[in-house]
Scaffold this active site. Structure first.
Site, mmCIF file in Angstrom:
data_model
loop_
_atom_site.group_PDB
_atom_site.id
_atom_site.type_symbol
_atom_site.label_atom_id
_atom_site.label_comp_id
_atom_site.label_asym_id
_atom_site.label_seq_id
_atom_site.Cartn_x
_atom_site.Cartn_y
_atom_site.Cartn_z
ATOM 1 N N SER B 14 0.833 -1.215 0.000
ATOM 2 C CA SER B 14 0.000 0.000 0.000
ATOM 3 C C SER B 14 0.862 1.258 0.000
ATOM 4 C CB SER B 14 -0.946 -0.009 1.200
ATOM 5 O OG SER B 14 -0.217 0.026 2.400
ATOM 6 N N LYS B 206 6.677 3.303 18.192
ATOM 7 C CA LYS B 206 6.725 4.728 17.891
ATOM 8 C C LYS B 206 7.147 5.533 19.117
ATOM 9 C CE LYS B 206 3.226 4.060 14.333
ATOM 10 N NZ LYS B 206 1.759 3.957 14.099
#
Lengths: 434, 434
Positions: B14, B206
């Protein structure tokens, strides 16, 4: 350790004094991040007794800014004097003498950025100016670098804290412009002469800078269509409330298509209604925020304090670290990017949407007559709301997009109609889908 | 025009397919911004028939990623495969062979960033990874560069869109976790196996990256205290509502002081209540936002789409422009900055605040007994709210800051008390002033 990097600071007001403070307090971290210690080479002030109470050793203070920027040993000049002159001459001299420059000077960049950028290019030095727009908010670097692989299509910014404070106050308390301005002045959010803020000059300079970066074209303050907030009434703000919207002074830079099908830049500063659901609507008090739309990234927003000595100094020092690293390595960061060279679209040709509230006679056929007036100017109506009866009868019309000239002509037309007692509110609408 | 810059793309899912699309569609702008045209050198895919429907000429597709990154003529490698291997080996090989690298690989950076950074340093090449955290939102570059002259003290991030969508749905509809997850899956916001998202693994990676950059220290995913949202109940969300708060899964990185008075890093991912007035509270659906506090700049927020092929590709291409410019000029951007080398504070020693809701017997002295339990663990109470009578009697306590260990021990203590029928909700409180 590497030999020190020498920094000259021009101006020691609210920003300059904070720059000097941070240079001292963050000295170890700055040295680690730059790869060399930073040494304050001098601080130029207007009067020696006028320097703020920062601990600048007396021998570093000088009133001779021209001599300071011309010194051979100065690596980076930080300009936080503001205004056009002598700031421009000092920056040009600093570049000619081999220094890189960090400035917070929005007025100068918006008026004559091209001269500065060309001088930096010629000198092979950096000219960075993150602090010129929206204070501490990192917005120029994201536009210049993070979004460099994307196509920015629109920038909507709340870039003036004073006007946002006033409009927010009008929204929350129902106050008129005058009262809200007085409160802003009392609290130190507005100056005694608030012209630059409330008439949109400050925001227009920032809009020019944002448009230049977003669209890789030269845009100056003169290109910016500018309307301030002095005409915004308590009624306008109430009218926005009824639409579940809020009035904000927006700096808008958009990529639009002109008559010939060419991409052109629309750049303007004016009050506008935006829906309360829009991320910019929740920007309160004197905060700033910049909303960016791009083809691939979609919608981004950058939020934070838009002014103040310490936040602005943070942006200045962020630039200093980059510029100092480049200076040491003999390289340059991204210079001016104006390759796209897009034209600026006249305001009249820019497509906008209007919200218009009209006091009308309460008789049959009024709505039809008003609708006809819009149609005559080729303006399509999105919604009409009819409120009250008799002497209080009011129509509130929100148009679809049309050229600003057609919308303005429609309002003129309405004002001249017998059945229209008064056009009570005219405001552009932003931040909504067509 | 300068000779073309050759780019290899690893992965064509994607993100990769959007990178390839943008490289083609934005070719002219990229060339102008980089100073040289970009040429696609090859696209590595797992299976030749598995490549998405992007117009990659067949001769550019290869299943031999190792050979592609080792090619002499490749200037920049874009890695969007994800996962630890073969991504790590491919990146290391690319650097060894003289290419600069752009990656979106959060898992790899959070597990073994040091190996990659050292390899980039040794090779004298760039390793950029904006897309690894919060998709299109420019957050790593602002932390690395814009705030390089400031001292960041706290980062609070909504960095996982799936969990934000689920919690937002629970807040707006009153649904339980299971129903909200099902809806997220039906709409494509959650995967069939949602573990990485709902258990906080994605957010923890993250958080490690954000903490490393914010505090100039090496922080890995293993350093991150991690709690997911599977235990968040409709009752917790209601309880938050009663406090005019909302439950969010936060990635938190803070500078704290340890027992010895040294600055240490607290880094954690867990659900927390934040007041609705906090800028993060209005981040809806699958959007991401990162809130940053620093000494000089104050409070900043960065908002936008945190995932998706096209937004992530925007971040990748922004890095590509910088890396390509540097590569052409033979320079490097900012490398790893870990000079501060701060320790990570254990979760038990981290000071937090708890919101605790308790079903209690409705008799005299209950409030005193509960207050005493808090006091015995040295936890000071900010507010107690008593609700209902008889069988529905409930106490809602919000503590002041205490160590997480003391707060957890207090909750255990409460659970063992005769007068306590059930501890119905325990949640940390963030984003408020003490």
């Amino acid at each position: 350790m590497n030999s020190p990097l020498k920094v000259a600071v021009l101006g020691c007001g609210s920003v300059g004094s904070q720059v000097v403070r941070l240079l001292r307090e963050q000295a170890d971290d700055l040295a680690a991040r730059i790869g060399a210690p930073v040494e304050l080479a001098g601080v130029a002030v207007r009067r020696l007794d006028g320097a703020r109470e920062v601990e600048v050793p007396a021998e570093l203070l000088t009133t001779d800014a021209a001599a300071l920027v011309a010194r051979d040993d100065v690596d980076v000049v930080i300009e936080v004097i503001g205004g056009i002159e002598p700031a421009r001459s000092l920056i040009l001299s600093a570049l000619e003498h081999g220094a890189s420059v960090v400035t917070a000077n929005k007025a100068l960049l918006a008026e004559d950025g091209a001269t500065l950028f060309e001088a930096a290019e010629k000198a092979g030095r950096d000219l960075y100016y993150e602090a010129a727009v929206a204070g501490a908010i990192p917005i120029l670097r994201p536009l210049r670098e993070s979004l460099a692989g994307d196509k920015v299509t629109r920038v909507l910014g709340i870039v003036n804290g004073t006007t946002n404070f006033i409009l927010d106050k009008m929204d929350t308390s129902g106050a008129g412009f005058g009262d809200a301005l007085e409160e802003a002045q009392a609290l130190g959010y507005a100056e005694a002469d608030p012209t630059a803020d409330v008439e949109g000059f400050d925001a227009a300079a920032k809009a020019a800078i944002l448009a230049s970066l977003a669209f890789h074209s030269r845009v100056t303050a003169n290109d910016v269509h500018r309307e301030g907030i002095t005409e915004v009434s308590a009624g306008d703000v109430r009218s926005a409330r009824d639409m579940d919207s809020v009035v904000k002074l927006l700096a808008i830079a958009e990529l639009r298509t002109d008559d010939q099908g060419e991409e052109a830049v629309s750049v303007r500063v004016h009050p506008a209604m935006i829906p309360r659901s829009h991320p910019l609507a929740s920007v309160r008090e004197a905060y700033n925020a910049v909303f960016v739309e791009s083809e691939a990234a979609g919608q981004l927003m950058f939020y934070g304090p838009g002014a103040g000595g310490s936040p602005t100094a943070s942006a200045v020092l962020g630039d200093l670290v980059t510029v100092a690293r480049n200076h040491r390595q003999g390289t340059r960061g991204v210079g001016e990017s104006a390759y796209a060279d897009r034209a600026v679209l006249p305001m009249g040709e820019t497509r906008t949407r209007y919200h218009v509230a009209i006091d009308v006679d309460d008789k049959a056929g009024v709505l039809a007559a008003v609708a006809l007036a819009f149609a005559e100017h080729g303006v399509s109506i999105q919604t009409v709301r009819q409120e009250g009866r008799g002497d209080d009868a009011q129509l509130v019309v929100v148009s679809h997009e049309a050229t600003d000239a057609a919308l303005a002509a429609t309002v003129d037309h309405l004002r001249g109609m017998d059945i229209v007692r008064e056009v009570t509110s005219v405001m552009r609408v932003e931040g909504t889908e067509e």
